[in-house]
Every structure is written in structure tokens, then in C-alpha cells.
Design a protein around this motif. Structure first.
Motif, short mmCIF file in Angstrom:
data_model
loop_
_atom_site.label_atom_id
_atom_site.label_comp_id
_atom_site.label_asym_id
_atom_site.label_seq_id
_atom_site.Cartn_x
_atom_site.Cartn_y
_atom_site.Cartn_z
N ILE A 4 -8.41 3.03 2.68
CA ILE A 4 -7.89 2.45 4.00
C ILE A 4 -6.90 2.91 4.73
O ILE A 4 -5.93 3.65 4.13
CB ILE A 4 -8.54 0.81 4.23
N LYS A 5 -7.24 2.65 5.95
CA LYS A 5 -5.61 2.60 6.44
C LYS A 5 -5.78 1.37 8.23
O LYS A 5 -7.22 1.76 8.46
CB LYS A 5 -5.55 4.32 7.48
N THR A 6 -4.92 1.75 8.46
CA THR A 6 -4.59 0.68 9.52
C THR A 6 -3.82 1.34 11.01
O THR A 6 -2.64 2.47 11.07
CB THR A 6 -4.22 -0.23 9.16
N CYS A 7 -3.94 1.28 12.67
CA CYS A 7 -3.79 1.55 13.25
C CYS A 7 -3.49 0.83 14.25
O CYS A 7 -4.35 -0.21 14.82
CB CYS A 7 -4.48 2.90 14.32
N ASP A 8 -2.10 -0.21 14.63
CA ASP A 8 -1.59 -0.66 15.53
C ASP A 8 -2.24 -0.60 17.19
O ASP A 8 -2.00 0.11 17.35
CB ASP A 8 -0.19 -1.29 15.22
N GLY A 9 -2.64 -1.51 17.68
CA GLY A 9 -3.45 -1.57 19.05
C GLY A 9 -2.19 -2.33 19.97
O GLY A 9 -2.59 -2.53 20.86
N GLY A 10 -1.01 -3.05 19.16
CA GLY A 10 -0.18 -3.55 19.57
C GLY A 10 -0.15 -4.92 18.93
O GLY A 10 0.06 -5.84 20.22
N SER A 11 -0.92 -5.28 18.32
CA SER A 11 -0.96 -7.11 18.10
C SER A 11 0.30 -7.36 16.67
O SER A 11 1.37 -6.03 16.76
CB SER A 11 -2.13 -6.95 16.77
N PRO A 12 0.41 -8.49 17.52
CA PRO A 12 1.93 -9.24 16.86
C PRO A 12 1.62 -9.41 15.65
O PRO A 12 2.62 -9.51 15.25
CB PRO A 12 2.31 -10.69 17.66
N TYR A 13 0.41 -9.53 14.70
CA TYR A 13 0.02 -9.73 14.23
C TYR A 13 0.15 -8.61 12.37
O TYR A 13 0.20 -8.75 11.56
CB TYR A 13 -1.28 -10.39 13.56
N TYR A 14 0.50 -7.21 12.75
CA TYR A 14 0.03 -6.27 12.41
C TYR A 14 1.53 -5.97 11.35
O TYR A 14 2.43 -6.30 11.55
CB TYR A 14 0.45 -4.92 13.30
N GLU A 15 1.00 -5.90 10.30
CA GLU A 15 1.91 -5.62 8.64
C GLU A 15 1.44 -4.45 8.11
O GLU A 15 0.47 -4.36 8.09
CB GLU A 15 2.36 -7.13 8.29
N ARG A 16 2.27 -3.17 8.50
CA ARG A 16 1.32 -1.83 7.61
C ARG A 16 1.65 -2.11 6.03
O ARG A 16 0.52 -1.60 5.79
CB ARG A 16 2.93 -0.61 7.89
N ASN A 17 2.52 -2.84 5.11
CA ASN A 17 2.58 -3.62 3.90
C ASN A 17 0.95 -3.60 3.50
O ASN A 17 0.40 -3.71 2.18
CB ASN A 17 3.20 -3.98 3.29
N LEU A 18 -0.02 -4.53 4.18
CA LEU A 18 -1.24 -5.10 4.17
C LEU A 18 -2.29 -4.08 3.19
O LEU A 18 -3.03 -4.91 2.73
CB LEU A 18 -1.81 -6.27 5.33
N THR A 19 -2.07 -3.02 4.20
CA THR A 19 -3.37 -1.52 3.36
C THR A 19 -2.57 -1.23 2.43
O THR A 19 -3.82 -1.85 1.16
CB THR A 19 -2.81 -0.14 4.56
N ALA A 20 -1.69 -1.51 1.98
CA ALA A 20 -1.46 -1.06 0.24
C ALA A 20 -1.86 -2.70 -0.81
O ALA A 20 -2.53 -2.70 -1.83
CB ALA A 20 0.01 -1.31 0.38
N THR A 21 -1.47 -3.58 0.55
CA THR A 21 -2.58 -5.15 -0.67
C THR A 21 -3.08 -4.92 -1.03
O THR A 21 -3.96 -5.25 -2.00
CB THR A 21 -1.47 -6.56 0.29
N ALA A 22 -4.42 -3.89 0.06
CA ALA A 22 -5.64 -4.46 -0.07
C ALA A 22 -6.26 -3.81 -1.03
O ALA A 22 -7.04 -3.62 -1.61
CB ALA A 22 -6.00 -4.49 2.10
N ARG A 23 -5.23 -2.16 -0.96
CA ARG A 23 -6.12 -1.35 -2.07
C ARG A 23 -6.16 -1.65 -2.83
O ARG A 23 -6.64 -1.25 -4.12
CB ARG A 23 -5.22 -0.03 -1.36
N GLU A 24 -4.36 -2.15 -3.62
CA GLU A 24 -3.99 -3.30 -4.74
C GLU A 24 -5.46 -3.71 -5.42
O GLU A 24 -5.87 -3.75 -6.91
CB GLU A 24 -2.80 -3.14 -5.15
N ALA A 25 -5.66 -4.31 -4.42
CA ALA A 25 -6.94 -5.51 -4.98
C ALA A 25 -8.02 -5.15 -5.70
O ALA A 25 -8.71 -6.07 -5.81
CB ALA A 25 -7.02 -7.35 -3.37
N VAL A 26 -8.52 -4.08 -4.28
CA VAL A 26 -10.04 -3.56 -4.66
C VAL A 26 -9.99 -2.90 -6.45
O VAL A 26 -11.24 -1.96 -6.10
CB VAL A 26 -10.35 -2.74 -3.49
#
Length: 293
Positions: A103-125
Motif C-alpha cells: 500500500i501507499k498513499t498520495c495526499d490530495g491536500g488533506s489536513p489529516y494526511y500523515e505519511r507514517n500511517l502507511t507504515a503503521t498499517a503495513r506492520e499491522a497486517v
């Protein structure tokens, strides 16, 4: 007129190739964006053909709810950034079977975007079955997203996805059409310029060869006249024989000269024989040679 190697057309070609690449890229991107208008503009999940068997789109939509998250499954990775450009305030989550980066994420200008969330989700699965169910990636990412929002924006209601941008009204296609027409004109100009330069170069080469043959032929005639004079009283037989032999060989080399290297060799041999025959040389060469015997 002396021919000069062109440099401007190289720059024009570079600009033309760059413009072509930009237009083709924008055309491809526009086609991809308009091919999926409803799935990502008004819903939260798009699944590429063939990925439905390992991704439950309806379940993912229920998990996402009205959060500012859009999911694309099974598409090329470049579409993550492409769709982030047209989905304002939305986090685009890309899901695929790429090793080490499912998985990876791309920001469309959201104030709630946090890059490290993808790493957290990858570790969780890591202990879950992701080979047969990619939907768990969305579950874990949404869980990490909610925890991040609760911690960073305490007391704030869960963010909702904003309205989509207006559907493509054909402006991109119009721009591409205008640019294509302009590029066609530029291409014709460049081709005409190249043809003119090639023609000029060919004329220059042929004219230079004709001038060299005429100039060298005149020098050979003058050398032949001087060789005949060497038979007069006072000329040594050795000098006469050497010069006559050299003249015959030089004449053969002159008739068979077809490239610059051969013509240069003829010029050098001719200068040597002219010196031996006592024919005056240009000042720059005569200053470096002793007088003829």
C-alpha cells in the motif's frame, strides 16, 4: 558561402520531443481520469478488473464511510498521484501486490494526511492473510487514520469527504488538440529546416571537392611542366628520375582520391614534389624548408 554546423535545430528538436512527451502524458492521464469518473469522484473505492476476487469493494466502502479516503486497487502505482490531483482534500490509498510496498498513499491536500500511517498499517497486517484478502489493508489504514485524527485533533468530529471537483468538461482535450496542431506545424518547420541544412551540407561538400580537384589539377600541370624542364642540361639524373617517378605515383593517387584522408595525403605529396622541383611554396612553408638544390 561557408557551411556551418547547425546548432539551433538541435534545441528545437529537444523542445519538440519534450513537448510531445508532455502532451502524450497529459493525454494518457486525461483518458484514465475520465474513464473512471463515478467510482472515485462519487464513491470511495475503485477496483481494477481481475482484483475483485481478493478485494471486497462493498466491505471497504462500509469501513471507509464518509472519511476523506479513496482507494484504488490493482492499478499502476502512478494512478495514486494522478487521482490525488483531482480529488481535493482526499487521501488516496493505493493497494496492490507489490512486494514490500502493498500500500501507499498520495495526499490530495488533506489536513489529516500523515505519511507514517502507511507504515503503521503495513506492520499491522504482517500476521494477517493478505494473499487472499487485500481488504485488511484498508481496515488497518482506517484504524490508524482514526487514531491519528483522535490524537492530533482531539474533540474534532470525524472528517468527512468534501465534494468532488466538476467532471472533466473537455478542456484537457481541447488543450491537447491545440498543442497537437501547434506541434504539427513545428514539426513541419523542423523537417524543412533539416532538409535545407542537409542540402546545404551536400552542396558544400561537393563544391569543396570540385574546388580541390580544380586547384590540385592546376598545381599538377605546373609540376608536370617543371618535371619536363628537369631534362634540360644542368639537372642531375637522380633528381630527374626521383621527381618523375613521384609525379607518376602522385597522379595515380590524385585520380583515386575519394575521401579527406586521401586528399590530404595527395596535398602533402604534392607539396613535397613542388619543393623538390623548385616551385615556390607559400611563405609559411618556405620559411621552414631549406632552398631547393
Amino acid at each position: 558561402m561557408t557551411w556551418r554546423r547547425p546548432h539551433g535545430w538541435v534545441i528545437v528538436l529537444i523542445i519538440l520531443v519534450s513537448a510531445t512527451w508532455v502532451v502524450l502524458t497529459e493525454t494518457r492521464k486525461s483518458a484514465e481520469l475520465t474513464a473512471l469518473p463515478d467510482e472515485l469522484r462519487y464513491t470511495s473505492v475503485h477496483v481494477a478488473p481481475g482484483a475483485e476476487r481478493i478485494f471486497d469493494a462493498e466491505r471497504a466502502r462500509r469501513i471507509i464511510g464518509d472519511r476523506p479516503i479513496a482507494v484504488i486497487v490493482g492499478e499502476r502505482t502512478g494512478m495514486c498521484a494522478d487521482f490525488a490531483d483531482i480529488l481535493p482534500g482526499v487521501i488516496v490509498l493505493w493497494v496492490n501486490d507489490v512486494p514490500r510496498m502493498p500500500i501507499k498513499t498520495c495526499d490530495g491536500g488533506s489536513p489529516y494526511y500523515e505519511r507514517n500511517l502507511t507504515a503503521t498499517a503495513r506492520e499491522a497486517v504482517t500476521l494477517l492473510d493478505t494473499d487472499h484478502d487485500w481488504t485488511v489493508h484498508v481496515e488497518e489504514y482506517v484504524r490508524a487514520f482514526d487514531a491519528h485524527v483522535a490524537e492530533t485533533f482531539p474533540g474534532t468530529p470525524p472528517p468527512a469527504r468534501g465534494p468532488p471537483r466538476p467532471a472533466n468538461d473537455g478542456a484537457v482535450e481541447k488543450i491537447v488538440l491545440v498543442m497537437s496542431a501547434a506541434m504539427g506545424v513545428v514539426l513541419l518547420v523542423v523537417v524543412a529546416f533539416l532538409v535545407r541544412e542537409v542540402w546545404s551540407l551536400a552542396e558544400y561538400v561537393l563544391r569543396r571537392r570540385r574546388d580541390w580537384r580544380a586547384r590540385t589539377n592546376a598545381r599538377l600541370n605546373r609540376l608536370a611542366d617543371r618535371v619536363l624542364r628537369l631534362t634540360e642540361p644542368g639537372s642531375t639524373s637522380t633528381r630527374r628520375a626521383a621527381t618523375a617517378k613521384g609525379y607518376v605515383l602522385l597522379l595515380q593517387a590524385f585520380e583515386s582520391a575519394t575521401n579527406e584522408a586521401q586528399r590530404f595525403a595527395v596535398d602533402e605529396q604534392l607539396r613535397e614534389l613542388e619543393w623538390q622541383a623548385g616551385i615556390p611554396l607559400p611563405e609559411d612553408r618556405a620559411a621552414r624548408r631549406p632552398p631547393a638544390p
